[in-house]
Design a protein around this motif. Structure first.
Motif, mmCIF file in Angstrom:
data_model
loop_
_atom_site.group_PDB
_atom_site.id
_atom_site.type_symbol
_atom_site.label_atom_id
_atom_site.label_comp_id
_atom_site.label_asym_id
_atom_site.label_seq_id
_atom_site.Cartn_x
_atom_site.Cartn_y
_atom_site.Cartn_z
ATOM 1 N N UNK A 182 51.951 83.773 35.329
ATOM 2 C CA UNK A 182 52.077 84.451 36.626
ATOM 3 C C UNK A 182 50.714 84.874 37.171
ATOM 4 N N UNK A 183 49.648 84.472 36.477
ATOM 5 C CA UNK A 183 48.288 84.830 36.868
ATOM 6 C C UNK A 183 48.148 86.334 37.091
ATOM 7 N N UNK A 184 48.610 87.092 36.092
ATOM 8 C CA UNK A 184 48.557 88.558 36.132
ATOM 9 C C UNK A 184 49.235 89.139 37.369
ATOM 10 N N UNK A 185 50.373 88.557 37.712
ATOM 11 C CA UNK A 185 51.186 89.093 38.804
ATOM 12 C C UNK A 185 50.843 88.595 40.189
ATOM 13 N N UNK A 186 49.887 87.663 40.314
ATOM 14 C CA UNK A 186 49.484 87.193 41.652
ATOM 15 C C UNK A 186 50.139 85.859 42.033
#
Length: 355
Positions: A182-186
């Motif tokens: 999730x690319x740290x939520x991004x």
């Protein structure tokens, strides 16, 4: 041995391995960790990965915690596929969400191990019926782990064709892997390139199990989602590739070249960038005008943006000598692709614009 270790450590990269073991010294030799270079599980006492041979370094949890996030986009290619179940004596387990605690699958769905018509173990819990409490469901396969010709299916389905490329049939992720994907939520925006399907046949987006499948979507890396603050690449219109004349998808039989503006990713971060004013955001030149990278008439890359279609916001002053074209013929300014080109502009070093 120490001599050879020193030689190897200077020859090979030193990928880091996060130590997942408990604090008990008597268990350390039995527990396992993952090589971050190739992803293979190794004994915690190993000095080198048995598969790729890379030197491994154990990193304490506190040391890892202190590493700062620089905001870069994470390369998720090494994290795609099935994740091995890693646990220690502190791991809390719950009923497996993929098989509903049965541990196995038959042709019609989840079942117990003693079922006469069982076919295979659950890909998430490996037949135990339990999974760590912090595991999260794979959003691409919705926790089913597999694709048939017409859509999602469970592991025991007789018409199963392929495992989910994102979870590798594991159905669920650990929290760490989930955050990476999730690319740290991004990474939350539905991919416009593949329409949220993740794959392509020759002409259109399709599900991974389609008999006409050709390639995975490079815009979302098969996650079905793109980075929230990314914008559609203008040169390729959010497709990532070119045929001889127009933008096209990765699977097109007429594909000629990768878009140099986004490197085939279709969506890019345009912060502090704008379209190159010399090549008009196309990145290349034919004999007379800017052209796309796939053009059969392409002669040269644009020297202002180095063929990347975009330039940063520091380079914005048009060169007064060459009028923003970057080169000269015998009598007047011209583009780099011109057959009459004699030399590059000395004032701007052939860039057309100055900083």
């Amino acid at each position: 041995v120490n001599f050879f270790n020193r030689i190897l450590s200077t020859t090979f990269p030193r990928p880091q391995i996060t130590n997942k073991t408990s604090n008990s010294s008597n268990m350390a030799a039995e527990e396992e960790v993952f090589c971050t270079n190739c992803g293979v599980k190794n004994k915690v006492s190993s000095n080198f990965c048995f598969k790729c041979g890379s030197k491994v370094t154990k990193v304490d949890a506190e040391e890892k915690k202190e590493e700062k996030d620089d905001g870069d986009i994470i390369d998720i290619s090494a994290y795609l596929g099935k994740e091995a179940l890693v646990s220690d004596d502190k791991t809390e387990f719950i009923k497996c969400g993929a098989c509903d605690g049965g541990g196995w699958f038959g042709s019609n769905g989840a079942c117990k191990e003693n079922y006469s018509y069982k076919k295979c173990k659950c890909g998430c819990c490996d037949g135990t019926g339990k999974m760590p409490k912090d595991y999260k469901q794979c959003w691409r396969c919705e926790g089913k782990g597999n694709y048939g010709s017409n859509g999602l299916c469970h592991a025991g389905y007789q018409y199963k064709k392929v495992v989910c490329p994102l979870c590798g049939g594991g159905c669920f992720f650990s929290s760490k892997k989930y955050d990476i994907l999730k690319n740290n939520g991004t990474r939350n925006t539905k991919c416009e390139t593949c329409k949220g399907k993740g794959s392509f046949d020759s002409n259109n987006p399709c599900l991974r199990g389609s008999q006409y499948f050709k390639a995975e979507c490079t815009a979302c890396d098969g996650t079905l989602l793109t980075i929230d603050h990314f914008s559609k690449c203008e040169p390729c219109k959010g497709k990532g590739y070119f045929d001889s004349n127009n933008p096209c998808h990765i699977s097109s039989q007429y594909k000629k070249a990768t878009c140099s503006g986004c490197d085939g990713k279709a969506f890019i971060d345009l912060k502090d960038k704008y379209k190159c004013p010399v090549c008009k955001g196309k990145g290349s030149f034919d004999s007379n005008n800017p052209c796309n990278r796939g053009s059969q008439y392409r002669k040269a890359y644009c020297t202002c943006c180095d063929g990347k279609c975009y330039i940063d916001n520091k380079r914005k002053n048009q060169c007064g000598k060459c009028k923003g074209k970057g080169s000269f013929s015998s009598n007047s300014p011209c583009y780099i692709g011109s057959q009459y080109r004699k030399k590059a502009c000395e004032t701007c070093d052939g860039k057309g614009y100055t900083e």
